[in-house]
Design a protein around this motif. Structure first.
Motif, PDB file in Angstrom:
ATOM      1  N   ILE A 189      25.481  -7.762  26.164  1.00 45.10           N
ATOM      2  CA  ILE A 189      26.643  -8.462  25.641  1.00 45.10           C
ATOM      3  C   ILE A 189      27.748  -7.439  25.403  1.00 45.10           C
ATOM      4  CG2 ILE A 189      26.117  -8.236  23.170  1.00 45.10           C
ATOM      5  CD1 ILE A 189      26.882 -11.203  22.890  1.00 45.10           C
ATOM      6  N   SER A 190      28.984  -7.864  25.479  1.00 42.90           N
ATOM      7  CA  SER A 190      30.122  -6.978  25.230  1.00 42.90           C
ATOM      8  C   SER A 190      30.910  -7.509  24.042  1.00 42.90           C
ATOM      9  CB  SER A 190      31.017  -6.900  26.472  1.00 42.90           C
ATOM     10  OG  SER A 190      32.168  -6.128  26.209  1.00 42.90           O
ATOM     11  N   ILE A 191      31.246  -6.599  23.119  1.00 45.02           N
ATOM     12  CA  ILE A 191      31.992  -6.949  21.907  1.00 45.02           C
ATOM     13  C   ILE A 191      33.240  -6.080  21.857  1.00 45.02           C
ATOM     14  CG2 ILE A 191      31.869  -7.178  19.397  1.00 45.02           C
ATOM     15  CD1 ILE A 191      28.717  -6.549  19.937  1.00 45.02           C
ATOM     16  N   LYS A 192      34.413  -6.702  21.735  1.00 47.94           N
ATOM     17  CA  LYS A 192      35.652  -5.930  21.585  1.00 47.94           C
ATOM     18  C   LYS A 192      36.249  -6.221  20.223  1.00 47.94           C
ATOM     19  CE  LYS A 192      40.057  -4.692  23.694  1.00 47.94           C
ATOM     20  NZ  LYS A 192      40.996  -4.889  24.840  1.00 47.94           N
ATOM     21  N   ILE A 193      36.596  -5.137  19.499  1.00 48.87           N
ATOM     22  CA  ILE A 193      37.092  -5.255  18.126  1.00 48.87           C
ATOM     23  C   ILE A 193      38.342  -4.394  17.979  1.00 48.87           C
ATOM     24  CG2 ILE A 193      36.547  -4.955  15.686  1.00 48.87           C
ATOM     25  CD1 ILE A 193      33.542  -4.928  16.568  1.00 48.87           C
ATOM     26  N   ASN A 194      39.395  -4.954  17.426  1.00 50.01           N
ATOM     27  CA  ASN A 194      40.568  -4.169  17.040  1.00 50.01           C
ATOM     28  C   ASN A 194      40.418  -3.772  15.568  1.00 50.01           C
ATOM     29  OD1 ASN A 194      41.647  -6.081  19.336  1.00 50.01           O
ATOM     30  ND2 ASN A 194      43.041  -4.342  19.224  1.00 50.01           N
ATOM     31  N   PHE A 195      40.699  -2.510  15.278  1.00 52.54           N
ATOM     32  CA  PHE A 195      40.475  -2.013  13.918  1.00 52.54           C
ATOM     33  C   PHE A 195      41.561  -1.020  13.530  1.00 52.54           C
ATOM     34  CE2 PHE A 195      38.461   1.058  16.713  1.00 52.54           C
ATOM     35  CZ  PHE A 195      38.773   2.281  16.139  1.00 52.54           C
ATOM     36  N   SER A 196      41.710  -0.821  12.235  1.00 51.21           N
ATOM     37  CA  SER A 196      42.568   0.242  11.701  1.00 51.21           C
ATOM     38  C   SER A 196      42.106   0.569  10.291  1.00 51.21           C
ATOM     39  CB  SER A 196      44.040  -0.184  11.688  1.00 51.21           C
ATOM     40  OG  SER A 196      44.242  -1.246  10.773  1.00 51.21           O
ATOM     41  N   PHE A 197      42.440   1.790   9.830  1.00 51.01           N
ATOM     42  CA  PHE A 197      42.139   2.176   8.450  1.00 51.01           C
ATOM     43  C   PHE A 197      43.032   3.336   8.048  1.00 51.01           C
ATOM     44  CE2 PHE A 197      39.308   4.740  11.068  1.00 51.01           C
ATOM     45  CZ  PHE A 197      39.392   6.007  10.513  1.00 51.01           C
ATOM     46  N   VAL A 198      43.264   3.449   6.759  1.00 49.25           N
ATOM     47  CA  VAL A 198      44.003   4.579   6.194  1.00 49.25           C
ATOM     48  C   VAL A 198      43.025   5.731   5.988  1.00 49.25           C
ATOM     49  CG1 VAL A 198      45.336   5.412   4.220  1.00 49.25           C
ATOM     50  CG2 VAL A 198      45.687   3.078   5.089  1.00 49.25           C
ATOM     51  N   ILE A 199      43.385   6.920   6.447  1.00 47.84           N
ATOM     52  CA  ILE A 199      42.507   8.084   6.322  1.00 47.84           C
ATOM     53  C   ILE A 199      42.537   8.583   4.877  1.00 47.84           C
ATOM     54  CG2 ILE A 199      41.990  10.405   7.161  1.00 47.84           C
ATOM     55  CD1 ILE A 199      43.810   9.713   9.603  1.00 47.84           C
ATOM     56  N   PRO A 200      41.416   8.544   4.166  1.00 47.46           N
ATOM     57  CA  PRO A 200      41.416   9.061   2.791  1.00 47.46           C
ATOM     58  C   PRO A 200      41.543  10.578   2.782  1.00 47.46           C
ATOM     59  CG  PRO A 200      39.196   8.457   3.456  1.00 47.46           C
ATOM     60  CD  PRO A 200      40.099   8.038   4.581  1.00 47.46           C
ATOM     61  N   ILE A 201      41.951  11.119   1.649  1.00 44.68           N
ATOM     62  CA  ILE A 201      42.030  12.583   1.530  1.00 44.68           C
ATOM     63  C   ILE A 201      40.640  13.183   1.656  1.00 44.68           C
ATOM     64  CG2 ILE A 201      42.585  14.497  -0.020  1.00 44.68           C
ATOM     65  CD1 ILE A 201      44.861  12.799  -1.138  1.00 44.68           C
ATOM     66  N   ASP A 202      39.696  12.615   0.906  1.00 46.49           N
ATOM     67  CA  ASP A 202      38.310  13.081   0.968  1.00 46.49           C
ATOM     68  C   ASP A 202      37.424  11.869   1.189  1.00 46.49           C
ATOM     69  OD1 ASP A 202      35.839  14.243   0.768  1.00 46.49           O
ATOM     70  OD2 ASP A 202      36.130  15.092  -1.227  1.00 46.49           O
ATOM     71  N   GLY A 203      36.928  11.706   2.385  1.00 49.66           N
ATOM     72  CA  GLY A 203      36.168  10.527   2.772  1.00 49.66           C
ATOM     73  C   GLY A 203      34.716  10.602   2.367  1.00 49.66           C
ATOM     74  N   ALA A 204      34.448  10.461   1.066  1.00 47.14           N
ATOM     75  CA  ALA A 204      33.084  10.499   0.534  1.00 47.14           C
ATOM     76  C   ALA A 204      32.363  11.779   0.929  1.00 47.14           C
ATOM     77  CB  ALA A 204      32.288   9.268   0.981  1.00 47.14           C
ATOM     78  N   ALA A 205      33.109  12.880   0.984  1.00 43.04           N
ATOM     79  CA  ALA A 205      32.576  14.211   1.298  1.00 43.04           C
ATOM     80  C   ALA A 205      32.078  14.307   2.742  1.00 43.04           C
ATOM     81  CB  ALA A 205      31.457  14.605   0.332  1.00 43.04           C
ATOM     82  N   ARG A 206      32.535  13.393   3.621  1.00 41.95           N
ATOM     83  CA  ARG A 206      32.048  13.396   5.001  1.00 41.95           C
ATOM     84  C   ARG A 206      33.167  13.572   6.020  1.00 41.95           C
ATOM     85  NH1 ARG A 206      27.105  12.655   3.736  1.00 41.95           N
ATOM     86  NH2 ARG A 206      26.415  11.077   2.246  1.00 41.95           N
TER      87      ARG A 206
END
Length: 659
Positions: A174-191
C-alpha cells in the motif's frame, strides 16, 4: 491410572517442597527455589523465533520504504514537506488499519509526555512549546488501482489510518502520502534541535517525518506512546529523501549524497575523493574557509540535496552555513571502504576537541566492524550541535562542547548504536537495556582497543555513574529491575540500563563463561538478528545455546530483580582436626543473588591456591562446605580476591586465622 500418576506426582512435589525448606538457612535471604523453579518464564521456540535464539523458518517482518521531500525554512524555523510510504505486509495477518508514529507530537501542550512531566522538572524539555507538534494534512492512500483520501485518527504521538480494504497477508503493498510540517524546537527532547554559533545556526533534525509503527509477531502493532525516555522501534526499508535548504548551507545526511555536482563545489568533490583514500583526516572545509562564498556553488535562493540510504530503519540530517567539515577513509574487514565525516563550528576546533572527531569515528567503526558485524553503509557523519548525544543510522549528533576522553566516548557510544539498535533492531521503546546496555558493553571493548588504550584509565572518561570505573555500587542499589519498561524507569535512575547491563555482560565474558565462548555467542546473536527484530528472550536463548550454558539463573536475577550479592566465608575447620588431612571451608550465600565462587586460600606455610566453584553449588542450599587439600593450617581465606563480583558486603569475604 491417571489418578495414580497424579498422586505420585503430588508426592514428589511435597517431598521436594519439604527438602527445599530444609535447605534454606534461617539467617539468609537466599532461597534456591528462586532460581531453580522457572519464574521469569523464557518463551519457547516457534516457527517465527527458534528456541536457539535465532529467527525461525517462518520469521517475517514488514517493510517500509520512504520517499521524502522536505524544506528547511530558516524564516519561520520550520520543516515542511511530504512523505510517501510504501508499506509491505509480509505478515500472515490481514491488516484493516495501520498505525504510524508522530514523534513531534511530544511537544504539543496536551501531549501525554507533558501531562506525565513531574513538577517542577522538565527532564525532556517538552514544556513551553505552544506551537509544538505536527501539522498533518492531505493523507492519501493508493491501494491497488484505488486512490482515496482518509481522515486519520490522531491520538498523542500515534496516528491510525483505517483502510477501505484490508491489506492481504504475505506481500500486499500500500502507498500512503502525507503532507506534514512542524516548528523546530531549540532542544528536541535531547535528541535534536538548533544551536546558535558565531557563524550561524546548526540544525540537527530527527524524528522529522511520520513513520510506520512496527507490526510484529510479538505485540502486533507496537503503539506505545513516545514520552521521551523510551526511544524508537522502526521497520527497515529503503529511503530516498530530498532536503531543500538555503543555498549557503551545507546539508549532512544519513546515507549517500546523490547530486554532489549540484550542491558542492568542484574543490569539495575533489577533497572528498582524496579523503576516501586517506587514513589521515582531510579538510573538506577548513576553519579559514567557513562561511566563504567560494565554498558554495550559489549563495542565493535554495538548493535541494538528494540522499539515498537502503536497508535502514531511519534517517536524520544536519544543516548549517558555518561548519568545519573533514573526512577520512574507513577500512572494513571485507576490504570495502567507507567514509567517516565530521562537521563542527569553529568554537569546537582544536587538537583536544573536534579536530579528532573523524579519527574517533573512523576508529570506532573499524573496531565494531572487526569484532561484531561489518558496518553496512558507505558513510558516517559526526555532527556537533546542541544535542548531548543521539544516534541515527549513519548520523550521530554530539555536543559541540565536548573534548578529550569525553568526546571520544561520546562518539564511540553514539556510533556504536549503529550496531545496537540500528543493525540489530531491538525495541527501544519497551526495553532500553537491550540497546543502551549492549552498546555500552561494546563501548568498553572499543575503549580498551582504541589507540593502545589511550583513554582506558582517563578520569574524564568515567564521569557519569554508569561508566564510573565500571563500579557496580551505585547501580546495584537502584530500585527498578532492568526489565522495567523504558518510560517507567525513574529519569534519574535510567543510567542503570547502561551500566548494570554492561557490567553484567562483562561478568559473563570475563568471569562466568569466558571470553572465547561469550565473544562467539555475542557475535552469533548480532549476525542472526542483523536487520531484524529480536526480543530479550531471543538474546537470552541465543547466548545460552552458543555458549553451551544454561544462564537462565543469571538472566532472571540480573534483568528481572534487584537482588543483591553477599558471599561470605562462614568457617574453617580440619579433617580429624589435622590440617595435613585437609581443610573444610564453609561458605555462605547471604544475599538473594547467586554467582560462581572464586576463593583464595593461603596456608601458614605460605602456599596459596585459588579455587573456582560453579554456580550450581547454590542449588543445594545457602551454605556450602568443600574440602581443600591443605598441608598446614590455613592463614587466610578470601572470596572474590580481585573484586570481580558485585558483592555489596565485603567485610565477610575474608577469614583470618587468629594466632
Amino acid at each position: 491410572m491417571k489418578q495414580n500418576i497424579l498422586l505420585l506426582f503430588m508426592t514428589f512435589i511435597n517431598v521436594g517442597f519439604l527438602h527445599s525448606q530444609n535447605l534454606v538457612n534461617e539467617s539468609s535471604h537466599y532461597n534456591p527455589m528462586d532460581f531453580y523453579v522457572s519464574s521469569f518464564n523464557p518463551t519457547t521456540g516457534n516457527a517465527y523465533r527458534s528456541s536457539n535464539g535465532t529467527p525461525g523458518p517462518l520469521y517475517w517482518q514488514n517493510s517500509s520504504d520512504y520517499v521524502i521531500h522536505a524544506t528547511l525554512s530558516e524564516k519561520d524555523t520550520t520543516v515542511f514537506g511530504d512523505v510517501t510510504i510504501t508499506y509491505t505486509n509480509n505478515s500472515p495477518d490481514q491488516l484493516e488499519y495501520l498505525w504510524l508514529q508522530l514523534d513531534q507530537n511530544i511537544f504539543k501542550p496536551d501531549s501525554r509526555s507533558v501531562a506525565a512531566t513531574r513538577y517542577p522538572g522538565d527532564y525532556f524539555g517538552v514544556l513551553g512549546n505552544p506551537k509544538g507538534g505536527y501539522q498533518i494534512k492531505n493523507v492519501t492512500i493508493n491501494q491497488g488501482e484505488n486512490s482515496y483520501a482518509v481522515q486519520p485518527i490522531i491520538t498523542d504521538t500515534r496516528m491510525q489510518i483505517r483502510l477501505n480494504t484490508a491489506m492481504q497477508p504475505k506481500g500486499d503493498q500500500i502507498s500512503i502520502k502525507i503532507n506534514f510540517s512542524f516548528v523546530i524546537p531549540i532542544d528536541g527532547a535531547a535528541r535534536f534541535g538548533r544551536q546558535d554559533t558565531k557563524n550561524g545556526v546548526i540544525y540537527q533534525i530527527a524524528q522529522w517525518y511520520p513513520r510506520m509503527c512496527v507490526y510484529d509477531d510479538v505485540e502486533g502493532w507496537n503503539t506505545l506512546p513516545y514520552l521521551g525516555l523510551g526511544e524508537f522501534y522502526c521497520d527497515y526499508g529503503n529511503y530516498d529523501y530530498y532536503i531543500t535548504a538555503p543555498a549557503e548551507m551545507i546539508v549532512y545526511g544519513s546515507g549517500d549524497l546523490q547530486n554532489a555536482q549540484d550542491v558542492l563545489t568542484k574543490e569539495q568533490i575533489k577533497r572528498l575523493s582524496l579523503a576516501s583514500k586517506s587514513d589521515r583526516t582531510i579538510a573538506i572545509i577548513s576553519s579559514d574557509e567557513v562561511g566563504k562564498p567560494a565554498m558554495r556553488p550559489s549563495s542565493k535562493g535554495y538548493l535541494t540535496w538528494h540522499f539515498n540510504m537502503n536497508n535502514t530503519r531511519d534517517v536524520a540530517f544536519a544543516a548549517s552555513k558555518g561548519l568545519i567539515w573533514d573526512a577520512a577513509k574507513i577500512n572494513l574487514p571485507s576490504g570495502r571502504k567507507a567514509l567517516a565525516m565530521s562537521c563542527y563550528p569553529v568554537e569546537s576546533a582544536g587538537d583536544t576537541a573536534w579536530a579528532r572527531s573523524t579519527e574517533y569515528l573512523k576508529a570506532s567503526i573499524e573496531i565494531y566492524s572487526e569484532h561484531f558485524f561489518e558496518y553496512p553503509w558507505n558513510n558516517a557523519v559526526s555532527s556537533a550541535g546542541i544535542t548531548e548525544g543521539m544516534e541515527y543510522p549513519g548520523m550521530i549528533f554530539n555536543n559541540y562542547k565536548e573534548t578529550k576522553a569525553s568526546l571520544w566516548f561520546l562518539i564511540s557510544h553514539e556510533i556504536g548504536h549503529n550496531w545496537y539498535p540500528m543493525i540489530v533492531g531491538s525495541n527501544e521503546r519497551r526495553y532500553m537495556w537491550h540497546d543502551e546496555g549492549l552498546n555500552t558493553y561494546v563501548n568498553f571493548i572499543a575503549n580498551d582497543i582504541f589507540n593502545n588504550g589511550e583513554y582506558e584509565t582517563d578520569p574524564s572518561y568515567f564521569e557519569k555513574d554508569f561508566f564510573a570505573s565500571r563500579d557496580y555500587k551505585q547501580f546495584m542499589q537502584y530500585k527498578d529491575p532492568l526489565m522495567t519498561m523504558s518510560d517507567a524507569m525513574d529519569e534519574e535512575q535510567h543510567w542503570q540500563f547502561y551500566g548494570k547491563t554492561a557490567y553484567g555482560l562483562n561478568l559473563l565474558r570475563t568471569v562466568i563463561v569466558g571470553k572465547d565462548r561469550f565473544d562467539y555467542a555475542f557475535r552469533k546473536y548480532t549476525e542472526a538478528w542483523a536487520f531484524k527484530h529480536p526480543t530479550p528472550y531471543d538474546f537470552f536463548h541465543c547466548i545460552n545455546n552458543a555458549t553451551g550454558e544454561d544462564l537462565n539463573w543469571f538472566w532472571n536475577e540480573w534483568f528481572y530483580t534487584t537482588w543483591k550479592l553477599d558471599q561470605a566465608v562462614a568457617s574453617v575447620s580440619y579433617v580429624d582436626n589435622d590440617p595435613a588431612k585437609g581443610s573444610l571451608i564453609t561458605i555462605e550465600n547471604k544475599g538473594k543473588m547467586i554467582m560462581p565462587v572464586i576463593i583464595k586460600m593461603t596456608q601458614m606455610n605460605g602456599q596459596t591456591e585459588t579455587v573456582r566453584l560453579p554456580v550450581e553449588i547454590w542449588a543445594r542450599g545457602s551454605n556450602w562446605t568443600f574440602k581443600y587439600a591443605s598441608t598446614s593450617k590455613i592463614d587466610k581465606v578470601i572470596i572474590d580476591p580481585e573484586n570481580q563480583f558485585p558483592d555489596l558486603e565485603r567485610k565477610n569475604n575474608e577469614w583470618k586465622n587468629i594466632k
